[in-house]
Design an enzyme around this catalytic site. Structure first.
Site, PDB file in Angstrom:
ATOM      1  N   HIS A 295      89.700  39.921  68.199  1.00  0.00           N
ATOM      2  CA  HIS A 295      90.946  39.713  67.470  1.00  0.00           C
ATOM      3  C   HIS A 295      92.150  39.684  68.423  1.00  0.00           C
ATOM      4  O   HIS A 295      93.249  40.120  68.084  1.00  0.00           O
ATOM      5  CB  HIS A 295      91.123  40.814  66.410  1.00  0.00           C
ATOM      6  CG  HIS A 295      91.758  40.359  65.141  1.00  0.00           C
ATOM      7  ND1 HIS A 295      91.059  40.160  63.978  1.00  0.00           N
ATOM      8  CD2 HIS A 295      93.055  40.067  64.810  1.00  0.00           C
ATOM      9  CE1 HIS A 295      91.879  39.782  63.010  1.00  0.00           C
ATOM     10  NE2 HIS A 295      93.090  39.712  63.488  1.00  0.00           N
ATOM     11  N   ARG A 298      93.750  43.143  69.036  1.00  0.00           N
ATOM     12  CA  ARG A 298      94.668  43.650  68.004  1.00  0.00           C
ATOM     13  C   ARG A 298      94.014  44.625  67.042  1.00  0.00           C
ATOM     14  O   ARG A 298      94.686  45.170  66.183  1.00  0.00           O
ATOM     15  CB  ARG A 298      95.226  42.462  67.197  1.00  0.00           C
ATOM     16  CG  ARG A 298      96.008  41.493  68.030  1.00  0.00           C
ATOM     17  CD  ARG A 298      96.186  40.147  67.333  1.00  0.00           C
ATOM     18  NE  ARG A 298      97.051  40.178  66.189  1.00  0.00           N
ATOM     19  CZ  ARG A 298      98.378  40.169  66.236  1.00  0.00           C
ATOM     20  NH1 ARG A 298      98.983  40.123  67.409  1.00  0.00           N
ATOM     21  NH2 ARG A 298      99.093  40.180  65.138  1.00  0.00           N
TER      22      ARG A 298
HETATM   23  C1  FNR Z   1      95.430  36.820  64.637  1.00  0.00           C
HETATM   24  N1  FNR Z   1      94.043  36.754  64.477  1.00  0.00           N
HETATM   25  C2  FNR Z   1      93.509  36.571  63.227  1.00  0.00           C
HETATM   26  N2  FNR Z   1      92.174  36.439  63.069  1.00  0.00           N
HETATM   27  C3  FNR Z   1      91.633  36.187  61.851  1.00  0.00           C
HETATM   28  O1  FNR Z   1      90.415  36.075  61.735  1.00  0.00           O
HETATM   29  N3  FNR Z   1      92.452  36.067  60.755  1.00  0.00           N
HETATM   30  C4  FNR Z   1      93.802  36.204  60.818  1.00  0.00           C
HETATM   31  O2  FNR Z   1      94.497  36.088  59.825  1.00  0.00           O
HETATM   32  C5  FNR Z   1      94.356  36.496  62.102  1.00  0.00           C
HETATM   33  N4  FNR Z   1      95.706  36.673  62.249  1.00  0.00           N
HETATM   34  C6  FNR Z   1      96.255  36.797  63.493  1.00  0.00           C
HETATM   35  C7  FNR Z   1      97.647  36.867  63.625  1.00  0.00           C
HETATM   36  C8  FNR Z   1      98.212  36.905  64.904  1.00  0.00           C
HETATM   37  C9  FNR Z   1      99.715  36.944  65.035  1.00  0.00           C
HETATM   38  C10 FNR Z   1      97.387  36.878  66.050  1.00  0.00           C
HETATM   39  C11 FNR Z   1      97.971  36.857  67.439  1.00  0.00           C
HETATM   40  C12 FNR Z   1      96.007  36.860  65.907  1.00  0.00           C
HETATM   41  C13 FNR Z   1      93.158  36.734  65.661  1.00  0.00           C
HETATM   42  C14 FNR Z   1      92.974  35.301  66.170  1.00  0.00           C
HETATM   43  O3  FNR Z   1      92.207  34.545  65.271  1.00  0.00           O
HETATM   44  C15 FNR Z   1      92.262  35.274  67.539  1.00  0.00           C
HETATM   45  O4  FNR Z   1      91.069  36.010  67.435  1.00  0.00           O
HETATM   46  C16 FNR Z   1      93.124  35.809  68.691  1.00  0.00           C
HETATM   47  O5  FNR Z   1      94.478  35.482  68.513  1.00  0.00           O
HETATM   48  C17 FNR Z   1      92.639  35.231  70.003  1.00  0.00           C
HETATM   49  O6  FNR Z   1      93.345  35.773  71.070  1.00  0.00           O
HETATM   50  P1  FNR Z   1      94.615  35.064  71.797  1.00  0.00           P
HETATM   51  O7  FNR Z   1      94.305  33.593  71.965  1.00  0.00           O
HETATM   52  O8  FNR Z   1      95.762  35.297  70.876  1.00  0.00           O
HETATM   53  O9  FNR Z   1      94.711  35.808  73.074  1.00  0.00           O
END
Ligand code: FNR
Length: 405
Positions: A295, A298
């Site tokens: 994620h 996160r």
């Molecule tokens: C996410 N990610 C995410 N994943 C998911 O499955 N559903 C979601 O709604 C979200 N929302 C989300 C919001 C924000 C602001 C971020 C930065 C990330 C995770 C996303 O799909 C992904 O796994 C990561 O962002 C990949 O890492 P990088 O490219 O941001 O380093």
């Protein structure tokens, strides 16, 4: 917040309010729709740009975007969980692998096109699902989906968008997957799976790593909560069905995969896998794809980076289903190294959000074009002409690295 305004209202951006047919309170108080359309930000400070941007490297985008994003939006996007070790580790893990070039092989061109679950892509990079894009751009997902589809690649829609699955499906021509946080109410889960199928989405992505809200401290410091409190675009339409897109099932197991397959009639990709054991379980459960992700650092801090576990996962998957990885991807070299270690495609999260904040759909398209050109350069320099030829032989562990240092 210091103004005493209700936080939900403060974060309800003008563009999103318009999209959901509700006047945003700040829009109503401070600005006309015309002035919002012309302004580089909407009334609550969320960028509303649509313009050409020049990109030297995707790494510059975060610094540039911070200058135009509202503080709560930047904290939400740029932050990770806890100490943010995993967020940093995602990028660091790429540099434990070096590229072996083969210059003298007579190759004079490089073709980046590839196929992912039957969908042709201009290059092996897709847009990761991102919720709450109303904190990034006044038009929420629209710049990201338009820019990504215009670049010839796939957009994965989050179930916690400010726009509905139908609104995003009709916003741009091009392939789309739907990512579902399985709602607690099975009736709402069923409805969303069926609506995604009806709206033309090609696969369901089930994200497993948000069974509880995590400690995203940048956001907590700034506005007292890990998540922005934006209006959800997906609400139940079935009579008698209740629930909200943010009210998620906190006790998922592998039986949920079968539920999603049955109710949607679509291939199901599991996102949030990091271990070979979980990858084998995903295959056993009938998943059509495995998405390695933490994620973007996160959720659970101190997890491994996808690049660290990719070789072990690939040796379990053995090419039976596609592998997607995300987290910390900024360079053509990163895409190349992930493909060499067994990924079918990679996904971008934050870089596309920063591009959206800076230039809207044109910004997002420019980010894809830049990365595709950089990947072409890397393929030419490394001496390979096609994605399928980027094999394990092209990478080796960096000296002194056992993959964990
Ligand atoms: C996410 N990610 C995410 N994943 C998911 O499955 N559903 C979601 O709604 C979200 N929302 C989300 C919001 C924000 C602001 C971020 C930065 C990330 C995770 C996303 O799909 C992904 O796994 C990561 O962002 C990949 O890492 P990088 O490219 O941001 O380093």
């Amino acid at each position: 917040m210091a103004t005493g305004l209700n936080r939900r209202n403060l974060l309800l951006t003008a563009g999103v309010a318009a999209a959901i047919g509700e006047p945003g309170p700040l829009l109503a108080q401070n600005a006309t729709a015309e002035s919002i359309a012309k302004a580089p930000t909407d009334a609550s400070g969320v960028p509303n740009s649509e313009k050409k941007i020049n990109i030297v490297t995707l790494r510059d985008l975060e610094v540039d975007a911070q200058k135009v994003m509202a503080p709560f939006g930047f904290a939400y996007v740029s932050g990770g969980a806890g100490d943010e070790w995993t967020m940093r580790e995602n990028q660091a893990a790429f540099n434990r692998w070096v590229i072996n070039a083969d210059f003298m092989n007579g190759t004079g061109s490089a073709d980046t096109t590839t196929t992912l679950l039957g969908t042709k892509l201009s290059y092996p990079v897709i847009a990761a699902p991102i919720g709450n894009q109303g904190s990034v751009h006044a038009q929420a997902d629209l710049p990201n989906v338009k820019g990504t589809n215009a670049a010839g690649t796939l957009y994965c829609v989050s179930s916690v968008s400010q726009l509905s699955v139908e609104e995003i499906a009709s916003a741009a021509e091009g392939p789309k997957w739907f990512q579902l946080y399985i709602p607690r109410d099975p009736g709402f889960a069923r409805e969303m799976l069926q609506r995604a199928k009806a709206a033309g989405y090609k696969a369901i992505v089930v994200t497993a790593d948000v069974n509880v809200t995590s400690n995203r401290e940048r956001s907590m410091r700034l506005h007292g909560a890990a998540l922005p409190n934006l209006k959800m675009g997906n609400a139940p339409k079935t009579p008698g069905v209740t629930g909200s897109a943010m009210d998620m099932k906190g006790n998922m197991d592998w039986k949920d995969i079968e539920f999603c397959r049955k109710e949607s009639g679509l291939p199901v990709v599991i996102k949030s896998i990091l271990s070979p054991t979980n990858a084998q379980q995903a295959l056993n459960a009938g998943c059509s794809g495995i998405w390695l992700s933490n994620h973007g650092g996160r959720q659970l801090d101190n997890m491994a980076a996808p690049m660290t576990t990719l070789p072990a996962v690939a040796s379990v998957v053995k090419g039976k289903v596609p592998i997607i990885i995300d987290g910390g991807i900024y360079r053509g070299q990163d895409v190349f190294r992930a493909i060499a270690l067994g990924a079918t495609a990679v996904a971008l999260g934050r870089p596309l959000l920063y591009a959206s904040a800076l230039g809207g759909a044109q910004g997002v398209q420019a980010a894809h074009t830049h990365l595709k050109n950089e990947l072409t350069m890397v393929m030419r320099l490394a001496g390979t002409s096609a994605i399928k030829n980027i094999t394990r032989d092209f990478v080796a562990r960096a000296e002194g690295s056992n993959g964990h240092v």
